[in-house]
Design a protein around this motif. Structure first.
Motif, PDB file in Angstrom:
ATOM      1  N   LEU A  89     -20.655 -11.176 -85.057  1.00 12.05           N
ATOM      2  CA  LEU A  89     -20.616 -11.033 -86.511  1.00 12.05           C
ATOM      3  C   LEU A  89     -21.154 -12.292 -87.200  1.00 12.05           C
ATOM      4  CD1 LEU A  89     -17.127  -9.321 -87.036  1.00 12.05           C
ATOM      5  CD2 LEU A  89     -19.364  -8.278 -87.414  1.00 12.05           C
ATOM      6  N   LEU A  90     -20.723 -13.443 -86.735  1.00  8.35           N
ATOM      7  CA  LEU A  90     -21.174 -14.700 -87.341  1.00  8.35           C
ATOM      8  C   LEU A  90     -22.675 -14.905 -87.141  1.00  8.35           C
ATOM      9  CD1 LEU A  90     -18.262 -17.080 -86.269  1.00  8.35           C
ATOM     10  CD2 LEU A  90     -18.619 -16.041 -88.510  1.00  8.35           C
ATOM     11  N   ALA A  91     -23.153 -14.647 -85.925  1.00  6.82           N
ATOM     12  CA  ALA A  91     -24.573 -14.870 -85.634  1.00  6.82           C
ATOM     13  C   ALA A  91     -25.458 -13.905 -86.411  1.00  6.82           C
ATOM     14  CB  ALA A  91     -24.823 -14.715 -84.133  1.00  6.82           C
ATOM     15  N   GLY A  92     -25.079 -12.637 -86.444  1.00  9.22           N
ATOM     16  CA  GLY A  92     -25.927 -11.661 -87.109  1.00  9.22           C
ATOM     17  C   GLY A  92     -25.883 -11.739 -88.619  1.00  9.22           C
ATOM     18  N   TYR A  93     -24.735 -12.060 -89.197  1.00  6.44           N
ATOM     19  CA  TYR A  93     -24.600 -12.035 -90.659  1.00  6.44           C
ATOM     20  C   TYR A  93     -25.137 -13.306 -91.312  1.00  6.44           C
ATOM     21  CZ  TYR A  93     -22.530 -11.132 -95.231  1.00  6.44           C
ATOM     22  OH  TYR A  93     -22.355 -10.906 -96.579  1.00  6.44           O
ATOM     23  N   TYR A  94     -24.824 -14.464 -90.747  1.00  7.17           N
ATOM     24  CA  TYR A  94     -25.213 -15.715 -91.377  1.00  7.17           C
ATOM     25  C   TYR A  94     -26.578 -16.213 -90.907  1.00  7.17           C
ATOM     26  CZ  TYR A  94     -20.476 -15.990 -93.174  1.00  7.17           C
ATOM     27  OH  TYR A  94     -19.301 -15.726 -93.837  1.00  7.17           O
ATOM     28  N   GLY A  95     -26.974 -15.879 -89.695  1.00  6.80           N
ATOM     29  CA  GLY A  95     -28.285 -16.259 -89.211  1.00  6.80           C
ATOM     30  C   GLY A  95     -28.480 -17.762 -89.154  1.00  6.80           C
ATOM     31  N   LYS A  96     -29.747 -18.195 -89.304  1.00  2.52           N
ATOM     32  CA  LYS A  96     -30.144 -19.599 -89.334  1.00  2.52           C
ATOM     33  C   LYS A  96     -29.622 -20.335 -88.104  1.00  2.52           C
ATOM     34  CE  LYS A  96     -30.463 -19.666 -94.373  1.00  2.52           C
ATOM     35  NZ  LYS A  96     -30.027 -20.299 -95.640  1.00  2.52           N
ATOM     36  N   TRP A  97     -29.084 -21.541 -88.297  1.00  8.01           N
ATOM     37  CA  TRP A  97     -28.687 -22.368 -87.155  1.00  8.01           C
ATOM     38  C   TRP A  97     -27.484 -21.795 -86.421  1.00  8.01           C
ATOM     39  CZ3 TRP A  97     -23.892 -24.522 -86.726  1.00  8.01           C
ATOM     40  CH2 TRP A  97     -23.109 -24.583 -87.900  1.00  8.01           C
ATOM     41  N   ILE A  98     -26.643 -21.059 -87.143  1.00 10.44           N
ATOM     42  CA  ILE A  98     -25.483 -20.435 -86.478  1.00 10.44           C
ATOM     43  C   ILE A  98     -25.966 -19.398 -85.473  1.00 10.44           C
ATOM     44  CG2 ILE A  98     -23.417 -19.040 -86.822  1.00 10.44           C
ATOM     45  CD1 ILE A  98     -23.074 -20.314 -89.543  1.00 10.44           C
ATOM     46  N   ASP A  99     -26.899 -18.565 -85.897  1.00 11.58           N
ATOM     47  CA  ASP A  99     -27.457 -17.548 -85.004  1.00 11.58           C
ATOM     48  C   ASP A  99     -28.166 -18.198 -83.826  1.00 11.58           C
ATOM     49  OD1 ASP A  99     -28.351 -15.192 -83.927  1.00 11.58           O
ATOM     50  OD2 ASP A  99     -30.004 -14.940 -85.338  1.00 11.58           O
ATOM     51  N   THR A 100     -28.940 -19.243 -84.100  1.00 11.08           N
ATOM     52  CA  THR A 100     -29.670 -19.927 -83.032  1.00 11.08           C
ATOM     53  C   THR A 100     -28.724 -20.515 -81.998  1.00 11.08           C
ATOM     54  OG1 THR A 100     -31.465 -20.469 -84.574  1.00 11.08           O
ATOM     55  CG2 THR A 100     -31.334 -21.741 -82.527  1.00 11.08           C
TER      56      THR A 100
END
Length: 297
Positions: free
Chosen positions: A118-129
């Motif tokens: 959920l965190l990676a897909g929703y917030y994207g950017k460095w969190i997703d990376t």
């Protein structure tokens, strides 16, 4: 000209005509004979696990050396092992361990993987990376080797084996949830929720997560079968349940040297693993067909 009054009649919809997607999925699942067979197998082993003290005729950790490697008989339905212990009683108690490890390891994987996805897909950017690279690193190792490494660090035990199995399956659910979030967060209902100022936490919990449950349930059901096999593999290597716990994989490992002299000590634990895994795979396939709109006519 007289005024005409138009009377509006409220539209009445019977409750029977309103079918929720979950009720419709259950109806479709009941029509799947293989899925019902799988559900029956699972319920059978659940009943065996719950009522093991009543079903088992002997203590699983007690035996007589004079009864060593005795073939199946009226007294010992599945025969006895190399320590004279009743194999049937050990298989019955082993259902508790296998179902416990399989279920709770998958629950841990689902919770952790869902949060990270959920965190990676929703917030994207460095969190997703960051999260995606962690998943990639974990998936670069064969799952069983990673589990062996984790248990080797923590020490061989059933609890550590459960933890290791939960950890190695986190990327599977994390990537699944991430892909669902990426496709859902651009939908109109999510954009409308953002427009009215709804908090991200509410959007995730009330809109995105409920629409991601179907694939999570299907993957989780099949994941239990995989977790049972992985627990048996760790037990076979001596890294899972420790003696005298009657874990099916450990039973196979302890009896492998007697496979020619006393094959029943291997056959019955092996059949138990096969049937349990088959049951979860059948119900998983049925859930996939029932919950996936693309599989419906």
């Amino acid at each position: 000209m007289a005024d005409t009054q138009v009377q509006t009649v409220p539209l009445q919809v019977k409750d029977e005509q309103i079918i929720s997607p979950w009720r419709e999925a259950w109806r479709a699942l009941r029509k799947n004979k293989l899925a019902m067979a799988g559900l029956g197998i699972i319920l059978f082993f659940v009943v065996v696990a719950v009522f093991a003290p009543i079903i088992a005729p002997y203590p699983y950790d007690e035996g007589e050396l004079v009864m060593k490697n005795k073939p199946p008989s009226e007294e010992h339905w599945f025969g006895t092992d190399y320590n004279g212990r009743d194999v049937f009683s050990r298989v019955v108690y082993g259902a508790r361990i296998s179902l416990w490890v399989g279920t709770f390891s998958v629950i841990g994987s689902v919770v952790a993987g869902t949060v990270l996805g959920l965190l990676a897909g929703y917030y994207g950017k460095w969190i997703d990376t960051l999260i995606s690279r962690i998943f990639d690193i974990m998936l670069a190792f064969p799952s069983i080797l990673l589990a062996i490494a984790i248990v080797a660090i923590l020490g061989p035990s059933l609890q550590n084996a459960l933890l290791a199995i939960a950890i190695i399956n986190i990327p599977t659910f994390g990537r699944l949830v991430r892909s669902r979030v990426l496709s859902l967060k651009e939908e109109e209902f999510v954009m409308a929720a953002r427009a009215i100022g709804m908090k991200d936490s509410r959007i995730l919990m009330q809109h995105i997560l409920p629409n991601s449950l179907a694939p999570i349930i299907v993957t989780g059901t099949m994941g239990i079968a995989t977790a049972i096999i992985e627990a048996a593999a760790l037990g076979f290597l001596g890294l899972g349940a420790q003696p005298p716990e009657p874990e099916w994989g450990k039973m196979l490992s302890d009896s492998r040297q007697y496979i020619q002299k006393a094959p029943w000590t291997v056959i019955f634990p092996g059949l138990s693993i096969m049937l349990t895994v088959l049951g979860f795979n059948l119900i998983g396939d049925g859930l996939r067909d029932a919950l996936d709109p693309r599989m419906k006519n």
